[in-house]
Design an enzyme around this catalytic site. Structure first.
Site, PDB file in Angstrom:
ATOM      1  CE  LYS A  11      -3.870  -2.293   2.309  1.00 52.93           C
ATOM      2  NZ  LYS A  11      -4.917  -2.154   3.347  1.00 52.93           N
ATOM      3  CE1 TYR A  51      -9.526  -2.650   0.563  1.00 55.17           C
ATOM      4  CE2 TYR A  51      -8.679  -0.797  -0.694  1.00 55.17           C
ATOM      5  CZ  TYR A  51      -8.468  -1.917   0.094  1.00 55.17           C
ATOM      6  OH  TYR A  51      -7.182  -2.298   0.419  1.00 55.17           O
ATOM      7  CG  PHE A  59     -12.912   2.261   7.775  1.00 52.14           C
ATOM      8  CD1 PHE A  59     -12.527   1.654   6.591  1.00 52.14           C
ATOM      9  CD2 PHE A  59     -13.508   1.475   8.748  1.00 52.14           C
ATOM     10  CE1 PHE A  59     -12.737   0.304   6.367  1.00 52.14           C
ATOM     11  CE2 PHE A  59     -13.725   0.112   8.535  1.00 52.14           C
ATOM     12  CZ  PHE A  59     -13.337  -0.466   7.335  1.00 52.14           C
ATOM     13  NE  ARG A  87      -7.298 -13.362   6.083  1.00 52.34           N
ATOM     14  CZ  ARG A  87      -7.783 -12.118   6.038  1.00 52.34           C
ATOM     15  NH1 ARG A  87      -7.538 -11.350   4.989  1.00 52.34           N
ATOM     16  NH2 ARG A  87      -8.498 -11.643   7.021  1.00 52.34           N
ATOM     17  CB  THR A  93      -6.901  -5.719  10.011  1.00 57.11           C
ATOM     18  OG1 THR A  93      -7.419  -6.834   9.284  1.00 57.11           O
ATOM     19  CG2 THR A  93      -7.224  -4.440   9.261  1.00 57.11           C
ATOM     20  NE  ARG A 104      -2.224  -5.866   7.162  1.00 53.33           N
ATOM     21  CZ  ARG A 104      -3.338  -6.516   6.851  1.00 53.33           C
ATOM     22  NH1 ARG A 104      -3.793  -7.466   7.648  1.00 53.33           N
ATOM     23  NH2 ARG A 104      -3.993  -6.215   5.742  1.00 53.33           N
ATOM     24  CG  ASN A 114      -3.612  -2.400   6.792  1.00 47.40           C
ATOM     25  OD1 ASN A 114      -3.472  -1.999   5.644  1.00 47.40           O
ATOM     26  ND2 ASN A 114      -4.616  -3.174   7.167  1.00 47.40           N
ATOM     27  CG  HIS A 117      -5.568  -6.254   0.120  1.00 49.96           C
ATOM     28  ND1 HIS A 117      -6.715  -6.133   0.855  1.00 49.96           N
ATOM     29  CD2 HIS A 117      -5.824  -7.184  -0.850  1.00 49.96           C
ATOM     30  CE1 HIS A 117      -7.649  -6.933   0.346  1.00 49.96           C
ATOM     31  NE2 HIS A 117      -7.128  -7.573  -0.694  1.00 49.96           N
ATOM     32  CD  GLU A 128      -9.406  -8.919  -3.006  1.00 47.62           C
ATOM     33  OE1 GLU A 128     -10.246  -8.653  -2.128  1.00 47.62           O
ATOM     34  OE2 GLU A 128      -8.256  -9.337  -2.734  1.00 47.62           O
TER      35      GLU A 128
HETATM   36  P1  CMP Z   1      -7.447  -4.396   3.888  1.00 49.19           P
HETATM   37  O1  CMP Z   1      -7.021  -5.753   4.343  1.00 49.19           O
HETATM   38  O2  CMP Z   1      -6.865  -3.918   2.616  1.00 49.19           O
HETATM   39  O3  CMP Z   1      -9.038  -4.357   3.771  1.00 49.19           O
HETATM   40  C1  CMP Z   1      -9.831  -3.264   4.137  1.00 49.19           C
HETATM   41  C2  CMP Z   1      -9.034  -2.104   4.633  1.00 49.19           C
HETATM   42  O4  CMP Z   1      -9.775  -1.112   5.328  1.00 49.19           O
HETATM   43  C3  CMP Z   1      -8.029  -2.584   5.650  1.00 49.19           C
HETATM   44  O5  CMP Z   1      -7.052  -3.357   5.035  1.00 49.19           O
HETATM   45  C4  CMP Z   1      -7.578  -1.264   6.242  1.00 49.19           C
HETATM   46  O6  CMP Z   1      -6.645  -0.586   5.415  1.00 49.19           O
HETATM   47  C5  CMP Z   1      -8.890  -0.487   6.238  1.00 49.19           C
HETATM   48  N1  CMP Z   1      -9.508  -0.498   7.566  1.00 49.19           N
HETATM   49  C6  CMP Z   1     -10.027  -1.551   8.213  1.00 49.19           C
HETATM   50  N2  CMP Z   1     -10.503  -1.166   9.420  1.00 49.19           N
HETATM   51  C7  CMP Z   1     -10.269   0.159   9.512  1.00 49.19           C
HETATM   52  C8  CMP Z   1     -10.539   1.144  10.512  1.00 49.19           C
HETATM   53  N3  CMP Z   1     -11.140   0.814  11.658  1.00 49.19           N
HETATM   54  N4  CMP Z   1     -10.167   2.408  10.261  1.00 49.19           N
HETATM   55  C9  CMP Z   1      -9.567   2.735   9.097  1.00 49.19           C
HETATM   56  N5  CMP Z   1      -9.289   1.840   8.108  1.00 49.19           N
HETATM   57  C10 CMP Z   1      -9.629   0.581   8.318  1.00 49.19           C
END
Ligand code: CMP
Length: 139
Positions: A11, A51, A59, A87, A93, A104, A114, A117, A128
Site C-alpha cells: 500500500k 473496496y 472509514f 494472511r 489488520t 504488518r 497497514n 492487503h 481481486e
Molecule cells: P485491507 O485488508 O486492505 O481491507 C480493508 C481495509 O480497510 C483494511 O485493510 C484497512 O486498510 C482499512 N480499515 C479496516 N478497518 C479500519 C478502521 N477501523 N479504520 C480505518 N481503516 C480501516
C-alpha cells in the site's frame, strides 16, 4: 488452481516508507511465487470499486483517500494454501495486534495504513486478481 493463489497490494504507506524491497523479500522467502506484478496508482474510481464491500463503513472515505494518494505494488501470489498462509505472514489488520515478525508488525503504522492487503478467501483472491490483471499479465 485459483485455490493456490492470493492477491496482494503493497500500500502507499509502505511504498512511501521505502519498504517495497523488504516486503517482497519476506513474501518470496515464505515460499510464494510471484505470478503477476505491477507498480501502479489507483484512481478514486478504482479504489471505490475495489473496496466496494466496505462502502457503508465509517472509514470508507479515509480508505479511498489513502489508497489513491500514491503508487502501490499489486501482485498475484501462488503457493499451496496461499490465502491462509499469506494472511498468517502479514498478520492482523491492526498492526498493534499483529504477531511478532509479521509484515504488518514490521512495516505498518495503523489499522488504516497497514502496509499490505491480502485476500480473505479464494473467491475474493480470484476477483481481486482479475480486477488488477489481464490474463496475459499472469505467468
Ligand atoms: P485491507 O485488508 O486492505 O481491507 C480493508 C481495509 O480497510 C483494511 O485493510 C484497512 O486498510 C482499512 N480499515 C479496516 N478497518 C479500519 C478502521 N477501523 N479504520 C480505518 N481503516 C480501516
Amino acid at each position: 488452481m485459483t485455490g493456490n493463489r492470493t492477491f496482494t497490494m503493497i500500500k502507499p504507506d509502505a511504498v512511501e516508507n521505502g519498504h517495497i524491497g523488504a516486503i517482497l523479500e519476506k513474501i518470496t522467502a515464505a515460499g510464494f511465487k510471484i505470478v503477476a506484478m505491477k507498480y501502479t496508482q489507483l484512481s478514486k474510481r478504482d479504489a471505490e470499486a475495489f473496496y466496494a464491500v466496505h462502502n457503508e463503513r465509517p472509514f470508507f472515505g479515509e480508505l479511498v483517500a489513502f489508497m489513491t494518494r500514491g503508487p502501490i505494488v499489486s501482485a498475484i501470489l501462488e503457493k499451496d494454501n496461499a490465502v491462509d498462509d499469506f494472511r498468517a505472514l502479514i498478520g492482523a489488520t491492526n498492526p498493534a495486534e499483529a504477531a511478532e515478525g509479521t509484515i504488518r508488525k514490521l512495516f505498518a503504522t495503523s489499522i488504516g495504513e497497514n502496509a499490505v492487503h491480502g485476500s480473505d478467501s479464494d473467491e475474493n483472491a480470484a476477483i481481486e486478481g482479475a480486477f488488477h490483471f489481464a490474463g496475459r499479465e499472469v505467468y
